[in-house]
Scaffold this active site. Sequence first.
Site, mmCIF file in Angstrom:
data_model
loop_
_atom_site.group_PDB
_atom_site.id
_atom_site.type_symbol
_atom_site.label_atom_id
_atom_site.label_comp_id
_atom_site.label_asym_id
_atom_site.label_seq_id
_atom_site.Cartn_x
_atom_site.Cartn_y
_atom_site.Cartn_z
ATOM 1 N N GLU A 1 -1.154 4.838 1.957
ATOM 2 C CA GLU A 1 -1.295 3.644 2.794
ATOM 3 C C GLU A 1 -2.496 2.801 2.361
ATOM 4 O O GLU A 1 -2.446 1.574 2.421
ATOM 5 C CB GLU A 1 -1.417 4.035 4.270
ATOM 6 C CG GLU A 1 -0.216 4.803 4.820
ATOM 7 C CD GLU A 1 1.092 4.032 4.764
ATOM 8 O OE1 GLU A 1 1.060 2.795 4.628
ATOM 9 O OE2 GLU A 1 2.155 4.682 4.851
ATOM 10 N N HIS B 1 -1.580 0.600 -0.451
ATOM 11 C CA HIS B 1 -0.907 -0.634 0.014
ATOM 12 C C HIS B 1 -1.937 -1.711 0.349
ATOM 13 O O HIS B 1 -1.691 -2.895 0.141
ATOM 14 C CB HIS B 1 -0.045 -0.358 1.244
ATOM 15 C CG HIS B 1 1.289 0.284 0.963
ATOM 16 N ND1 HIS B 1 2.051 -0.021 -0.143
ATOM 17 C CD2 HIS B 1 2.003 1.203 1.662
ATOM 18 C CE1 HIS B 1 3.169 0.683 -0.108
ATOM 19 N NE2 HIS B 1 3.164 1.441 0.974
ATOM 20 N N HIS C 1 5.605 -0.192 -3.377
ATOM 21 C CA HIS C 1 6.255 1.094 -3.663
ATOM 22 C C HIS C 1 6.649 1.209 -5.126
ATOM 23 O O HIS C 1 7.006 0.220 -5.769
ATOM 24 C CB HIS C 1 7.477 1.276 -2.767
ATOM 25 C CG HIS C 1 7.102 1.693 -1.389
ATOM 26 N ND1 HIS C 1 7.844 1.402 -0.295
ATOM 27 C CD2 HIS C 1 6.028 2.393 -0.942
ATOM 28 C CE1 HIS C 1 7.250 1.888 0.786
ATOM 29 N NE2 HIS C 1 6.133 2.484 0.415
ATOM 30 N N CYS C 2 6.589 2.427 -5.612
ATOM 31 C CA CYS C 2 6.818 2.694 -7.031
ATOM 32 C C CYS C 2 8.234 3.203 -7.270
ATOM 33 O O CYS C 2 8.716 4.068 -6.540
ATOM 34 C CB CYS C 2 5.810 3.740 -7.497
ATOM 35 S SG CYS C 2 5.998 4.210 -9.223
ATOM 36 N N CYS D 1 1.190 7.447 -10.767
ATOM 37 C CA CYS D 1 1.768 7.317 -12.105
ATOM 38 C C CYS D 1 0.888 6.335 -12.905
ATOM 39 O O CYS D 1 0.019 5.668 -12.336
ATOM 40 C CB CYS D 1 3.204 6.816 -12.002
ATOM 41 S SG CYS D 1 3.303 5.050 -11.660
HETATM 42 ZN ZN LIG Z 1 3.768 4.804 -9.431
HETATM 43 ZN ZN LIG Z 2 4.522 2.881 1.716
#
Ligand SMILES: [Zn+2]
Ligand SMILES: [Zn+2]
Length: 306
Positions: free
Chosen positions: A217, A220, A226-227, A251
């Site tokens: 969070e 964000h 989001h990945c 990542c």
């Molecule tokens: Zn990622």
């Molecule tokens: Zn999220």
Amino acid sequence: MAAQFTPPTPAQQLAAIGLTTGLQAPLQRALEPRDDFQSLPEPGPSDWLRNHAEAGQTFDQFTRSLPNRPDAHRSKLYLQPLGRFNEGDAPSLDQLRLFTSVFFMMQVVVLPPWDLDVDHIRSRQNPWTGQRQLLTGDILNALQARLPKNAFALLGITMTDLYPEPSWNFVFGQASLRDRVGVYSFARYDPSFYGQAPTTNSRKLMLRRSCKVLAHETCHMFGIEHCVWYRCLMNGSNHLAESDARPLHLCPVDLRKLQWSIGFDVVERYRRLLDFQRQAGFEDESQWLNKRLRFIAPHDESTDTH
Ligand SMILES: [Zn+2]
Ligand SMILES: [Zn+2]
């Protein structure tokens, strides 16, 4: 509505990381995926990517979005406990502070807990679980009014369950990125919430889940979306099993975003994270960090070379 998710090809994954020529050698190596990052599996029927169409955010798209960045004036992260964090059934605030400070390489301040009755946060008894819940909108308003001048973000954390509006059953958390405030509940990360008897592993699991949601969070708050590129802390999650399957690390695409935003030394950060994971007993993450550090900083004597 069902969404169609096609896992990215290796070429698309590398394009999302972007060109790394000209970066310092350790950072460049930290962004090299090798075989240390797994691709996302086909999502199951109840998984996030089957239910939310997400195209993913590349590193270049991230920098072009002009995200909030910490600076000399807004340099600290604040954690605001709401209600009690009792030893035994809540994660340790010291551990959460330490983890957050190492993950973001920023100063983290834990504010004195709020007394929920004094602060006029509306609450209800959840009609299904019978448990007390707090209204997120009231909390976000109160946090916004108390945002310290030097805060990059202020994050409310609580062991009480949350709801965003009367028609909803519950919510894990809610944030206002523009106002740099958010609130997250750890109530549903406690196995005893589901009536399971506590085990020796419950506390470790509770801490791990709480660290994970805090880091996800807070990322964000830096404008990181989001990945979809790899298995990553920033994968969306629809349910507890899916969030338990996410790793506690970023990542290369998202590591690059966070490093660009904060400017930390990737080797120093991984070393400190390794210390934390070891003392917390998160063995899989310790092993992973050790392997990465051996590649990124091969002459570092603090990593385990066995
Ligand atoms: Zn990622
Ligand atoms: Zn999220």
